[in-house]
Motif scaffolding. Structure first.
Motif, PDB file in Angstrom:
ATOM      1  N   ASP A   1     -13.320   5.175  10.616  1.00  0.00           N
ATOM      2  CA  ASP A   1     -12.674   4.020   9.994  1.00  0.00           C
ATOM      3  C   ASP A   1     -11.892   3.326  11.112  1.00  0.00           C
ATOM      4  O   ASP A   1     -12.328   3.302  12.268  1.00  0.00           O
ATOM      5  CB  ASP A   1     -11.786   4.547   8.859  1.00  0.00           C
ATOM      6  CG  ASP A   1     -11.283   3.472   7.904  1.00  0.00           C
ATOM      7  OD1 ASP A   1     -10.822   2.426   8.376  1.00  0.00           O
ATOM      8  OD2 ASP A   1     -11.306   3.686   6.685  1.00  0.00           O
ATOM      9  N   TRP A   2     -10.725   2.819  10.836  1.00  0.00           N
ATOM     10  CA  TRP A   2      -9.929   2.117  11.854  1.00  0.00           C
ATOM     11  C   TRP A   2      -9.657   3.067  13.023  1.00  0.00           C
ATOM     12  O   TRP A   2      -9.404   4.257  12.827  1.00  0.00           O
ATOM     13  CB  TRP A   2      -8.631   1.597  11.244  1.00  0.00           C
ATOM     14  CG  TRP A   2      -7.727   2.645  10.678  1.00  0.00           C
ATOM     15  CD1 TRP A   2      -8.083   3.680   9.845  1.00  0.00           C
ATOM     16  CD2 TRP A   2      -6.314   2.770  10.890  1.00  0.00           C
ATOM     17  NE1 TRP A   2      -6.981   4.417   9.527  1.00  0.00           N
ATOM     18  CE2 TRP A   2      -5.892   3.883  10.150  1.00  0.00           C
ATOM     19  CE3 TRP A   2      -5.388   2.044  11.622  1.00  0.00           C
ATOM     20  CZ2 TRP A   2      -4.559   4.292  10.131  1.00  0.00           C
ATOM     21  CZ3 TRP A   2      -4.073   2.450  11.596  1.00  0.00           C
ATOM     22  CH2 TRP A   2      -3.675   3.556  10.855  1.00  0.00           C
TER      23      TRP A   2
ATOM     24  N   ARG B   1       0.844  -1.205   0.000  1.00  0.00           N
ATOM     25  CA  ARG B   1       0.000   0.000   0.000  1.00  0.00           C
ATOM     26  C   ARG B   1       0.873   1.246   0.000  1.00  0.00           C
ATOM     27  O   ARG B   1       1.820   1.359   0.790  1.00  0.00           O
ATOM     28  CB  ARG B   1      -0.904   0.013   1.227  1.00  0.00           C
ATOM     29  CG  ARG B   1      -1.955   1.101   1.131  1.00  0.00           C
ATOM     30  CD  ARG B   1      -2.853   1.127   2.337  1.00  0.00           C
ATOM     31  NE  ARG B   1      -4.057   1.890   2.055  1.00  0.00           N
ATOM     32  CZ  ARG B   1      -4.980   2.171   2.951  1.00  0.00           C
ATOM     33  NH1 ARG B   1      -4.875   1.718   4.172  1.00  0.00           N
ATOM     34  NH2 ARG B   1      -6.039   2.886   2.620  1.00  0.00           N
TER      35      ARG B   1
ATOM     36  N   HIS C   1     -14.042  -4.276   3.538  1.00  0.00           N
ATOM     37  CA  HIS C   1     -13.046  -4.385   4.609  1.00  0.00           C
ATOM     38  C   HIS C   1     -13.789  -4.541   5.930  1.00  0.00           C
ATOM     39  O   HIS C   1     -14.746  -3.817   6.195  1.00  0.00           O
ATOM     40  CB  HIS C   1     -12.183  -3.117   4.635  1.00  0.00           C
ATOM     41  CG  HIS C   1     -10.997  -3.222   5.537  1.00  0.00           C
ATOM     42  ND1 HIS C   1     -11.096  -3.151   6.908  1.00  0.00           N
ATOM     43  CD2 HIS C   1      -9.690  -3.405   5.258  1.00  0.00           C
ATOM     44  CE1 HIS C   1      -9.879  -3.287   7.426  1.00  0.00           C
ATOM     45  NE2 HIS C   1      -9.009  -3.440   6.450  1.00  0.00           N
TER      46      HIS C   1
ATOM     47  N   HIS D   1      -0.351  -3.148   8.587  1.00  0.00           N
ATOM     48  CA  HIS D   1       0.386  -2.245   9.476  1.00  0.00           C
ATOM     49  C   HIS D   1       1.655  -2.897  10.007  1.00  0.00           C
ATOM     50  O   HIS D   1       1.634  -4.052  10.421  1.00  0.00           O
ATOM     51  CB  HIS D   1      -0.470  -1.876  10.688  1.00  0.00           C
ATOM     52  CG  HIS D   1      -1.790  -1.325  10.302  1.00  0.00           C
ATOM     53  ND1 HIS D   1      -2.825  -1.221  11.193  1.00  0.00           N
ATOM     54  CD2 HIS D   1      -2.251  -0.855   9.129  1.00  0.00           C
ATOM     55  CE1 HIS D   1      -3.872  -0.706  10.581  1.00  0.00           C
ATOM     56  NE2 HIS D   1      -3.547  -0.476   9.321  1.00  0.00           N
TER      57      HIS D   1
ATOM     58  N   ASN E   1     -15.247   0.092   2.881  1.00  0.00           N
ATOM     59  CA  ASN E   1     -15.749  -0.367   4.181  1.00  0.00           C
ATOM     60  C   ASN E   1     -17.091   0.290   4.447  1.00  0.00           C
ATOM     61  O   ASN E   1     -17.466   1.249   3.767  1.00  0.00           O
ATOM     62  CB  ASN E   1     -14.746  -0.060   5.302  1.00  0.00           C
ATOM     63  CG  ASN E   1     -14.693   1.403   5.628  1.00  0.00           C
ATOM     64  OD1 ASN E   1     -15.567   1.956   6.290  1.00  0.00           O
ATOM     65  ND2 ASN E   1     -13.664   2.095   5.131  1.00  0.00           N
TER      66      ASN E   1
ATOM     67  N   TYR F   1       2.502   2.511   8.528  1.00  0.00           N
ATOM     68  CA  TYR F   1       2.791   2.336   7.104  1.00  0.00           C
ATOM     69  C   TYR F   1       4.220   2.713   6.717  1.00  0.00           C
ATOM     70  O   TYR F   1       4.452   3.361   5.698  1.00  0.00           O
ATOM     71  CB  TYR F   1       1.775   3.113   6.261  1.00  0.00           C
ATOM     72  CG  TYR F   1       0.431   2.419   6.227  1.00  0.00           C
ATOM     73  CD1 TYR F   1       0.212   1.349   5.354  1.00  0.00           C
ATOM     74  CD2 TYR F   1      -0.607   2.796   7.078  1.00  0.00           C
ATOM     75  CE1 TYR F   1      -1.013   0.693   5.326  1.00  0.00           C
ATOM     76  CE2 TYR F   1      -1.832   2.148   7.058  1.00  0.00           C
ATOM     77  CZ  TYR F   1      -2.032   1.096   6.177  1.00  0.00           C
ATOM     78  OH  TYR F   1      -3.236   0.438   6.146  1.00  0.00           O
TER      79      TYR F   1
ATOM     80  N   GLU G   1      -7.503   0.893  -2.733  1.00  0.00           N
ATOM     81  CA  GLU G   1      -7.940   0.898  -1.328  1.00  0.00           C
ATOM     82  C   GLU G   1      -7.833   2.327  -0.837  1.00  0.00           C
ATOM     83  O   GLU G   1      -6.722   2.821  -0.702  1.00  0.00           O
ATOM     84  CB  GLU G   1      -7.050   0.008  -0.484  1.00  0.00           C
ATOM     85  CG  GLU G   1      -7.433   0.017   0.997  1.00  0.00           C
ATOM     86  CD  GLU G   1      -6.573  -0.920   1.850  1.00  0.00           C
ATOM     87  OE1 GLU G   1      -5.767  -1.687   1.282  1.00  0.00           O
ATOM     88  OE2 GLU G   1      -6.707  -0.851   3.081  1.00  0.00           O
ATOM     89  N   SER G   2      -8.934   2.920  -0.619  1.00  0.00           N
ATOM     90  CA  SER G   2     -10.320   2.521  -0.801  1.00  0.00           C
ATOM     91  C   SER G   2     -11.021   3.549  -1.674  1.00  0.00           C
ATOM     92  O   SER G   2     -10.565   4.695  -1.741  1.00  0.00           O
ATOM     93  CB  SER G   2     -11.060   2.557   0.533  1.00  0.00           C
ATOM     94  OG  SER G   2     -10.366   1.893   1.552  1.00  0.00           O
TER      95      SER G   2
END
Ligand code: DNO
Length: 353
Positions: free
Chosen positions: A111-112, A6, A206, A317, A105, A330, A65-66
């Motif tokens: 998000d995360w 990524r 996701h 990650h 997602n 990242y 993504e994404s």
């Protein structure tokens, strides 16, 4: 296993593609137009510029993504059809440049989510950390402030324009239930899957990260039952999963190796990483090595190998090691180590056949 990496784009990432080129066996770059406000159509010209740049290094650009889903679609409000039409146009435009998989997602607002981006590990590196009790007690706006003052770069999925209107968004979700969110996901998929299918693109949802409700917002892609329910919405080959071991695996009940066997053929894309779960439900991201965390990474790759998995895989990650200054999770170094571990497992399992 088609190994990818990524990357956030020129000027938006500390890692350069010249460096990724030196990591063995990386075939493609997972990319996105990160500067695009969510909901806007990705135009052909801007897609072409990015894809051409990635290809100039000999990488493919087949995975995006994404393409994030606008909150109106998740909320199911009056504006959703407008944003669904935009999404369809983006799918078609991406297909013209050889894109095969779109990761997305369906997490409301956030998000995360982590409480600490640079938590020390015993080996002197740092990694992303989730402190359960802190999330249960913190005001979301305070968390956003902590996270954004910790990094100069925005986090993917934490779009700045959204973060500025958190109160309003949380209010809009006040009466949202899991069932209603499922309905809105099904509505969205039924509209976009025919276009994706005819364009040769697979949509890969996701999982929610972490896979449980936070800040009173429902989260629905959390484990085996929800993946089965997702697949039951449509049997289109375009209806797929991003098999993310670190997201789902943060919940002890999710047996990531067993689920890899079950869902491999519905997962055009896999994110493979490890997390260590503590007694109290907190978790930290570790190296990819199986014995460093709570997830059976070795078993996951074994099941993928047994299934002759041909999908796209990326390390996920990594820790921040060797003093690297990078986007949280990242960096280049630990993800490169992760890739070599995945290659090693894969080659060993393949040669056993
Ligand atoms: C975090 C990522 C997520 C993921 C999206 C997919 O590092 O795994 O932000 O890209 O949830 O839509």
């Amino acid at each position: 296993m088609n190994i990818t990496f990524r990357w956030y784009g020129q000027g938006n990432d500390t890692v350069r593609l010249e460096q990724v080129k030196q990591v063995p066996g990386v075939k493609g770059i997972v990319w996105a137009l990160h500067q695009k406000p969510v909901g806007e159509v990705w135009e052909e010209k801007e897609i072409m510029t990015e894809v051409d740049y990635i290809k100039s290094f000999g990488f493919h650009a087949e995975v995006v993504e994404s393409v994030n889903v606008h909150e109106s679609i998740k909320l199911g409000n009056d504006e959703r059809d407008y944003y669904i039409e935009n999404y369809k146009e983006t799918i078609q435009n991406l297909s013209k440049f050889g894109v095969k998989v779109i990761c997305y997602n369906f997490m409301p607002v956030f998000d995360w989510t982590r409480t600490d981006l640079f938590h020390p590990l015993p080996d002197g590196s740092t990694a992303l950390y989730f402190e359960k009790s802190k999330i249960d007690s913190i005001d979301p706006e305070e968390l956003i402030h902590t996270v954004s003052s910790n990094t100069e770069l925005t986090l993917p999925g934490w779009e700045p324009e959204k973060m500025g209107r958190i109160k309003e968004l949380l209010a809009a979700y006040k009466d949202m239930t899991e069932e209603k969110l499922w309905e809105n996901l099904a509505y969205f998929l039924k509209k976009i899957l025919p276009i994706a299918e005819s364009s040769g693109i697979k949509m890969a949802i996701h999982p929610d990260d972490p896979p449980w409700s936070i800040f009173g917002l429902p989260r629905i892609i959390t484990g085996r039952d929800s993946l089965k329910r997702l697949l039951a919405i449509s049997d289109s080959p375009a209806n797929g999963i991003t098999y993310c071991t670190g997201s789902l695996g943060a919940h002890r009940e999710n047996d990531m190796a067993a689920m890899a066997a079950e869902f491999a053929r519905h997962s055009p894309f896999a994110h493979i990483r490890n997390v260590k779960i503590f007694e109290n439900g907190d978790f930290i991201e570790t190296s990819h090595l199986t014995s460093d965390g709570s997830i059976n990474i070795k078993g996951v790759v074994q099941k993928l190998s047994d299934n002759q998995y041909e999908g796209y895989v990326r390390p996920d990650h990594g820790r921040h090691i060797w003093g690297e200054k990078c986007r949280p999770g990242y960096g280049l170094y630990d993800r490169a180590l992760g890739i070599m571990y995945l290659h090693g497992l894969w080659d060993a399992f393949q040669s056993e056949k």
